[in-house]
Design an enzyme around this catalytic site. Sequence first.
Site, mmCIF file in Angstrom:
data_model
loop_
_atom_site.group_PDB
_atom_site.id
_atom_site.type_symbol
_atom_site.label_atom_id
_atom_site.label_comp_id
_atom_site.label_asym_id
_atom_site.label_seq_id
_atom_site.Cartn_x
_atom_site.Cartn_y
_atom_site.Cartn_z
ATOM 1 N N ASN A 1 -4.318 8.889 4.401
ATOM 2 C CA ASN A 1 -3.220 8.474 4.600
ATOM 3 C C ASN A 1 -2.581 8.457 5.799
ATOM 4 O OD1 ASN A 1 -1.878 7.408 2.379
ATOM 5 N ND2 ASN A 1 -1.164 9.665 1.900
ATOM 6 N N HIS B 1 -6.197 -5.761 -1.516
ATOM 7 C CA HIS B 1 -6.929 -6.102 -0.289
ATOM 8 C C HIS B 1 -6.880 -7.255 0.119
ATOM 9 C CE1 HIS B 1 -8.676 -1.679 -0.431
ATOM 10 N NE2 HIS B 1 -7.932 -1.407 -0.235
ATOM 11 N N ARG C 1 1.099 -1.118 -0.083
ATOM 12 C CA ARG C 1 0.053 0.037 0.206
ATOM 13 C C ARG C 1 1.041 0.910 0.109
ATOM 14 N NH1 ARG C 1 -3.277 2.914 4.141
ATOM 15 N NH2 ARG C 1 -5.086 3.706 3.223
ATOM 16 N N HIS D 1 0.383 4.253 -3.205
ATOM 17 C CA HIS D 1 -0.088 5.779 -2.435
ATOM 18 C C HIS D 1 1.243 6.397 -2.566
ATOM 19 C CE1 HIS D 1 -3.918 5.566 0.594
ATOM 20 N NE2 HIS D 1 -3.737 3.842 -0.481
#
Length: 318
Positions: A94, A193, A62, A66
Amino acid sequence: MGSSGHAWIAIALFFLLSANSSQSQLTTNYYDYSCPQALPVIRSVIQDAVAKERRMAGSLVRLHFHDCFVQGCDGSVLLKDTPWFIGEQTVLQNNRSIRGFEVIDAIKSAVEAVCPGVVSCADILALAARDSSEYVNGPKWMVKLGRRDSTTASKDLASANLPIASEDLSVLISKFARQGLNPKEMVALSGAHTIGQAHCATFKDRIYNETNIDPGFAIHRRLSCPRNNGDSNLAPLDPASPNTFDNKYFKNLVKKRGLMHSDQVLFNGGKTDYIVASYSNDWSLFFKDFADAMVKMGDISPLMGSAGQIRKVCSVVN
């Protein structure tokens, strides 16, 4: 000037352009000569970190995601706030959720010990994502390298570009399209996920107010996510196999057991239903498409050549 003089100029120009070209492309062998120890050192730190906490694998994947969605894959997500700019770590998407910074710091320290000033934090993020996936039985891919680190970050871009758990399918598709990623690549990347956890605050509205959810699943999730408190409580994004990278995330969506709204909209009568269905039935197809999408995501607007810098410490500019 004679013909021989023109020939020498042409040859010199050719080599100059070739040198510039070689510096402006990511390659899988970028550190083969400048720091051959880099990849084994990074892999070793990742293996130790994920062995201690399996959840960390999802966190590191992740973190790379990001990073790439804001200013490109340039390590900007790692920068702390300064008097000159507000970083990306405190935006809604975040704040108190991205993690793994201490692992990246440990990797950077280990790499600096063997090759000072050579390996960028942006490349460390890309390699950490791949090595984390592989460690939890997920896809493998060749990581292209040669990124440099940004000297600034953007809270505004992070707020605008990063997906939000409550967003609908059309918004998600638009955000991924801005990064050059199509709906199939979006669904494949969402398959990350299959590992990791989410805070109660990100799925509370879904388990109490949405109707496209398996009733038993909603009741179970409410036990650890009360309506009026518990926002920081955690739940696995894939309760079927929370610590293994597989295709059960998609099987959950078909059963209306997506944890967050932004998960279930991928399979809710829309244009991505067929992609979810195909991945739920074929884990090898998902693995291939995920790996391909991660490589493509890693190509988003990298800094190369003389742009940016190689940070000595990933959280601060040199």
